[in-house]
Design an enzyme around this catalytic site. Structure first.
Site, PDB file in Angstrom:
ATOM      1  N   ASP A  29       0.850  -1.189   0.000  1.00 43.78           N
ATOM      2  CA  ASP A  29       0.000   0.000   0.000  1.00 43.78           C
ATOM      3  C   ASP A  29       0.891   1.247   0.000  1.00 43.78           C
ATOM      4  O   ASP A  29       1.888   1.311   0.717  1.00 43.78           O
ATOM      5  CB  ASP A  29      -0.908  -0.023   1.237  1.00 43.78           C
ATOM      6  N   ASN A  84     -12.807  -2.834   2.779  1.00 41.44           N
ATOM      7  CA  ASN A  84     -13.676  -1.663   2.871  1.00 41.44           C
ATOM      8  C   ASN A  84     -14.602  -1.678   1.663  1.00 41.44           C
ATOM      9  O   ASN A  84     -14.131  -1.722   0.519  1.00 41.44           O
ATOM     10  CB  ASN A  84     -12.852  -0.374   2.884  1.00 41.44           C
ATOM     11  N   GLN A  91     -14.362   3.080   1.224  1.00 39.05           N
ATOM     12  CA  GLN A  91     -13.678   2.491   0.071  1.00 39.05           C
ATOM     13  C   GLN A  91     -13.299   3.625  -0.874  1.00 39.05           C
ATOM     14  O   GLN A  91     -14.167   4.391  -1.305  1.00 39.05           O
ATOM     15  CB  GLN A  91     -14.588   1.480  -0.650  1.00 39.05           C
ATOM     16  N   SER A  92     -12.015   3.742  -1.190  1.00 39.28           N
ATOM     17  CA  SER A  92     -11.563   4.874  -2.008  1.00 39.28           C
ATOM     18  C   SER A  92     -11.137   4.458  -3.409  1.00 39.28           C
ATOM     19  O   SER A  92     -10.982   5.309  -4.277  1.00 39.28           O
ATOM     20  CB  SER A  92     -10.413   5.600  -1.309  1.00 39.28           C
ATOM     21  N   VAL A  93     -10.919   3.170  -3.627  1.00 38.24           N
ATOM     22  CA  VAL A  93     -10.558   2.682  -4.965  1.00 38.24           C
ATOM     23  C   VAL A  93     -11.599   1.644  -5.364  1.00 38.24           C
ATOM     24  O   VAL A  93     -11.786   0.634  -4.667  1.00 38.24           O
ATOM     25  CB  VAL A  93      -9.145   2.058  -4.983  1.00 38.24           C
ATOM     26  N   HIS A  97     -10.263  -4.844  -3.137  1.00 37.50           N
ATOM     27  CA  HIS A  97      -8.929  -5.110  -2.594  1.00 37.50           C
ATOM     28  C   HIS A  97      -9.060  -5.530  -1.143  1.00 37.50           C
ATOM     29  O   HIS A  97      -9.908  -5.022  -0.400  1.00 37.50           O
ATOM     30  CB  HIS A  97      -8.017  -3.891  -2.720  1.00 37.50           C
ATOM     31  N   HIS A  99      -7.041  -5.655   2.343  1.00 35.55           N
ATOM     32  CA  HIS A  99      -5.879  -5.140   3.070  1.00 35.55           C
ATOM     33  C   HIS A  99      -5.365  -6.226   4.008  1.00 35.55           C
ATOM     34  O   HIS A  99      -6.147  -6.823   4.754  1.00 35.55           O
ATOM     35  CB  HIS A  99      -6.256  -3.945   3.940  1.00 35.55           C
TER      36      HIS A  99
HETATM   37  P1  DGP Z   1      -9.586   1.658   0.530  1.00 39.06           P
HETATM   38  O1  DGP Z   1      -9.707   2.885   1.393  1.00 39.06           O
HETATM   39  O2  DGP Z   1      -9.984   0.414   1.275  1.00 39.06           O
HETATM   40  O3  DGP Z   1     -10.270   1.834  -0.797  1.00 39.06           O
HETATM   41  O4  DGP Z   1      -8.031   1.491   0.259  1.00 39.06           O
HETATM   42  C1  DGP Z   1      -7.372   1.929  -0.882  1.00 39.06           C
HETATM   43  C2  DGP Z   1      -5.904   1.821  -0.600  1.00 39.06           C
HETATM   44  O5  DGP Z   1      -5.200   1.980  -1.812  1.00 39.06           O
HETATM   45  C3  DGP Z   1      -5.373   2.892   0.355  1.00 39.06           C
HETATM   46  O6  DGP Z   1      -4.910   2.259   1.542  1.00 39.06           O
HETATM   47  C4  DGP Z   1      -4.226   3.537  -0.387  1.00 39.06           C
HETATM   48  C5  DGP Z   1      -3.972   2.587  -1.539  1.00 39.06           C
HETATM   49  N1  DGP Z   1      -3.537   3.229  -2.766  1.00 39.06           N
HETATM   50  C6  DGP Z   1      -4.152   4.271  -3.408  1.00 39.06           C
HETATM   51  N2  DGP Z   1      -3.483   4.593  -4.519  1.00 39.06           N
HETATM   52  C7  DGP Z   1      -2.429   3.731  -4.598  1.00 39.06           C
HETATM   53  C8  DGP Z   1      -1.383   3.552  -5.552  1.00 39.06           C
HETATM   54  O7  DGP Z   1      -1.270   4.249  -6.559  1.00 39.06           O
HETATM   55  N3  DGP Z   1      -0.477   2.565  -5.292  1.00 39.06           N
HETATM   56  C9  DGP Z   1      -0.571   1.770  -4.171  1.00 39.06           C
HETATM   57  N4  DGP Z   1       0.366   0.833  -4.023  1.00 39.06           N
HETATM   58  N5  DGP Z   1      -1.556   1.901  -3.278  1.00 39.06           N
HETATM   59  C10 DGP Z   1      -2.473   2.863  -3.482  1.00 39.06           C
END
Ligand code: DGP
Length: 111
Positions: A29, A84, A91-93, A97, A99
């Site tokens: 992450d 999430n 959830q941001s992406v 995924h 964690h």
């Molecule tokens: P969530 O909040 O559960 O959607 O977690 C998304 C996670 O993705 C957050 O912990 C940060 C991670 N993340 C966002 N952008 C990138 C990226 O470009 N590369 C990596 N390795 N992680 C990322």
């Protein structure tokens, strides 16, 4: 389709990959919340947990985490797996995924 994690899976955005199998990629992450913070993602684009209907991919995700945890010696001290899903969970992406968090004493309940 514009998806950050699809771009990481395709290799067009760099990442620190720690594990891969036919269905799953795992990478560190970018904003770690513990000394060890790994994201396990299905290679197929799935937006949310409830949209993952393929049992092969479901199994592959859990197998990937179990294999990685075993290989990294995490079983004794322990770790946490978090998904999430949706806005309330932040959830941001929008690519499913899981964690994996370890390396420090985690608190409960989560914030
Ligand atoms: P969530 O909040 O559960 O959607 O977690 C998304 C996670 O993705 C957050 O912990 C940060 C991670 N993340 C966002 N952008 C990138 C990226 O470009 N590369 C990596 N390795 N992680 C990322």
């Amino acid at each position: 389709m514009d998806c950050l994690f699809c771009s990481i899976i395709e290799g067009t955005i760099p990442s620190d990959v720690v594990y891969e199998n036919d269905h799953v990629l795992a990478f560190r992450d970018v904003d770690p919340q513990s000394p060890l913070h790994i994201l396990f993602v299905p290679k197929v684009h799935v937006r949310r947990f409830s949209e993952l209907s393929d049992p092969t991919v479901q199994t592959a995700l859990f197998q990937a985490i179990a294999e990685y945890a075993q290989a990294e010696g995490l079983e004794e001290d322990g770790y946490r797996i978090v998904i999430n899903t949706g806005q309330l969970a932040q959830q941001s992406v929008d690519h499913l995924h899981l964690h994996l968090l370890s390396g420090r004493q985690l608190q409960w309940p989560p914030g």
